[in-house]
Design a protein around this motif. Structure first.
Motif, short mmCIF file in Angstrom:
data_model
loop_
_atom_site.label_atom_id
_atom_site.label_comp_id
_atom_site.label_asym_id
_atom_site.label_seq_id
_atom_site.Cartn_x
_atom_site.Cartn_y
_atom_site.Cartn_z
N TYR A 121 -40.64 18.96 -28.31
CA TYR A 121 -39.82 19.25 -29.49
C TYR A 121 -40.74 19.64 -30.63
O TYR A 121 -41.94 19.37 -30.62
N ASP A 122 -40.16 20.27 -31.63
CA ASP A 122 -40.85 20.60 -32.87
C ASP A 122 -40.10 19.90 -33.99
O ASP A 122 -38.88 20.03 -34.09
N LEU A 123 -40.82 19.14 -34.81
CA LEU A 123 -40.21 18.48 -35.97
C LEU A 123 -40.75 19.08 -37.25
O LEU A 123 -41.93 19.45 -37.33
N THR A 124 -39.90 19.16 -38.25
CA THR A 124 -40.33 19.56 -39.58
C THR A 124 -41.05 18.36 -40.22
O THR A 124 -40.98 17.23 -39.69
N PRO A 125 -41.72 18.56 -41.34
CA PRO A 125 -42.32 17.42 -42.03
C PRO A 125 -41.29 16.32 -42.36
O PRO A 125 -41.58 15.13 -42.25
N LYS A 126 -40.07 16.71 -42.72
CA LYS A 126 -39.01 15.74 -43.00
C LYS A 126 -38.68 14.95 -41.73
O LYS A 126 -38.45 13.74 -41.78
N GLY A 127 -38.63 15.61 -40.57
CA GLY A 127 -38.38 14.93 -39.30
C GLY A 127 -39.50 13.98 -38.93
O GLY A 127 -39.25 12.87 -38.45
N GLU A 128 -40.74 14.40 -39.14
CA GLU A 128 -41.88 13.53 -38.86
C GLU A 128 -41.83 12.28 -39.73
O GLU A 128 -42.08 11.17 -39.27
N LYS A 129 -41.49 12.45 -41.01
CA LYS A 129 -41.38 11.32 -41.93
C LYS A 129 -40.26 10.38 -41.49
O LYS A 129 -40.42 9.15 -41.52
N ALA A 130 -39.13 10.95 -41.03
CA ALA A 130 -38.01 10.12 -40.58
C ALA A 130 -38.44 9.22 -39.42
O ALA A 130 -38.09 8.03 -39.38
N VAL A 131 -39.21 9.76 -38.50
CA VAL A 131 -39.65 9.00 -37.33
C VAL A 131 -40.77 8.02 -37.68
O VAL A 131 -40.73 6.84 -37.31
N MET A 132 -41.76 8.48 -38.43
CA MET A 132 -42.95 7.67 -38.69
C MET A 132 -42.75 6.63 -39.80
O MET A 132 -43.34 5.56 -39.73
N GLU A 133 -41.89 6.93 -40.78
CA GLU A 133 -41.80 6.04 -41.94
C GLU A 133 -40.40 5.49 -42.21
O GLU A 133 -40.27 4.42 -42.81
N GLY A 170 -37.78 4.75 -40.02
CA GLY A 170 -37.09 3.94 -39.04
C GLY A 170 -36.18 4.69 -38.07
O GLY A 170 -35.37 4.08 -37.39
N TYR A 171 -36.29 6.01 -38.00
CA TYR A 171 -35.49 6.77 -37.03
C TYR A 171 -36.20 6.73 -35.68
O TYR A 171 -37.01 7.58 -35.36
N ASP A 172 -35.85 5.72 -34.88
CA ASP A 172 -36.54 5.53 -33.60
C ASP A 172 -35.64 5.74 -32.39
O ASP A 172 -36.01 5.44 -31.27
N GLY A 173 -34.45 6.28 -32.61
CA GLY A 173 -33.53 6.55 -31.52
C GLY A 173 -33.03 7.98 -31.56
O GLY A 173 -33.21 8.68 -32.55
N VAL A 174 -32.43 8.41 -30.46
CA VAL A 174 -31.83 9.74 -30.41
C VAL A 174 -30.42 9.64 -29.82
O VAL A 174 -30.12 8.73 -29.06
N SER A 175 -29.58 10.57 -30.20
CA SER A 175 -28.22 10.63 -29.70
C SER A 175 -27.91 12.09 -29.38
O SER A 175 -28.04 12.96 -30.25
N ALA A 176 -27.54 12.35 -28.14
CA ALA A 176 -27.29 13.72 -27.69
C ALA A 176 -25.93 14.22 -28.15
O ALA A 176 -24.97 13.45 -28.23
N GLU A 177 -25.86 15.50 -28.42
CA GLU A 177 -24.61 16.19 -28.72
C GLU A 177 -24.37 17.16 -27.55
O GLU A 177 -25.07 18.15 -27.42
N LEU A 222 -31.40 12.29 -34.65
CA LEU A 222 -32.25 11.12 -34.78
C LEU A 222 -31.41 10.03 -35.41
O LEU A 222 -30.62 10.29 -36.33
N THR A 223 -31.54 8.82 -34.90
CA THR A 223 -30.75 7.69 -35.41
C THR A 223 -31.66 6.51 -35.70
O THR A 223 -32.68 6.32 -35.03
N PRO A 224 -31.30 5.70 -36.71
CA PRO A 224 -32.13 4.52 -37.01
C PRO A 224 -31.84 3.38 -36.04
O PRO A 224 -30.85 3.37 -35.37
#
Length: 103
Positions: free
Chosen positions: A51-63, A65-72, A101-103
Motif C-alpha cells: 500500500y501507499d500512505l500519505t503523510p496523514k495516513g502514516e501519522k494516523a497509523v504511527m501516532e 491509534g489507527y491499528d485496524g482495517v475494515s474492507a469495503e 483505517l480504524t482505531p
C-alpha cells in the motif's frame, strides 16, 4: 482478490479514515495476497500486502491509534449487490472498492 488482480475496480482502491467522508483519503491499496498458516497473522485469508500512505495516513497509523482495517467490498451476500464495470457493463461479485483505517 482475483477481481483486484484483474484490475477491478477500474480506479485505485483508496484507503480512508473511519469509513467517513470527513476523514479523507490517506492512501491506496497496491497489492493483495492470500495468506495461510504461519504466514497469516490472524488466520487464513486475503491480506493487503502492499500500500501507499500519505503523510496523514502514516501519522494516523504511527501516532493516532489507527491499528485496524475494515474492507469495503461489493458482494452478493449483501442484498445481492454486484459491482458493475463502467467500461462494458459486466457485473462482478466480490470486488474490493475501498479500505478504512480504524482505531
Amino acid at each position: 482478490m482475483a477481481n483486484f488482480n484483474k484490475g477491478l475496480p477500474r480506479y485505485r482502491v483508496g484507503i480512508d479514515l473511519d469509513h467517513a467522508g470527513g476523514g479523507g483519503k490517506v492512501g491506496d491499496v497496491t497489492a493483495l495476497t492470500f495468506l495461510e498458516g504461519d504466514a497469516a497473522p490472524r488466520g487464513s485469508g486475503v491480506y493487503i500486502t502492499d500500500y501507499d500512505l500519505t503523510p496523514k495516513g502514516e501519522k494516523a497509523v504511527m501516532e493516532d491509534g489507527y491499528d485496524g482495517v475494515s474492507a469495503e467490498i461489493v458482494w452478493s451476500l449483501m442484498d445481492g449487490a454486484k459491482f458493475q464495470d463502467p467500461t462494458d457493463g459486466t457485473e462482478y461479485d466480490n470486488v474490493l472498492t475501498g479500505v478504512a483505517l480504524t482505531p
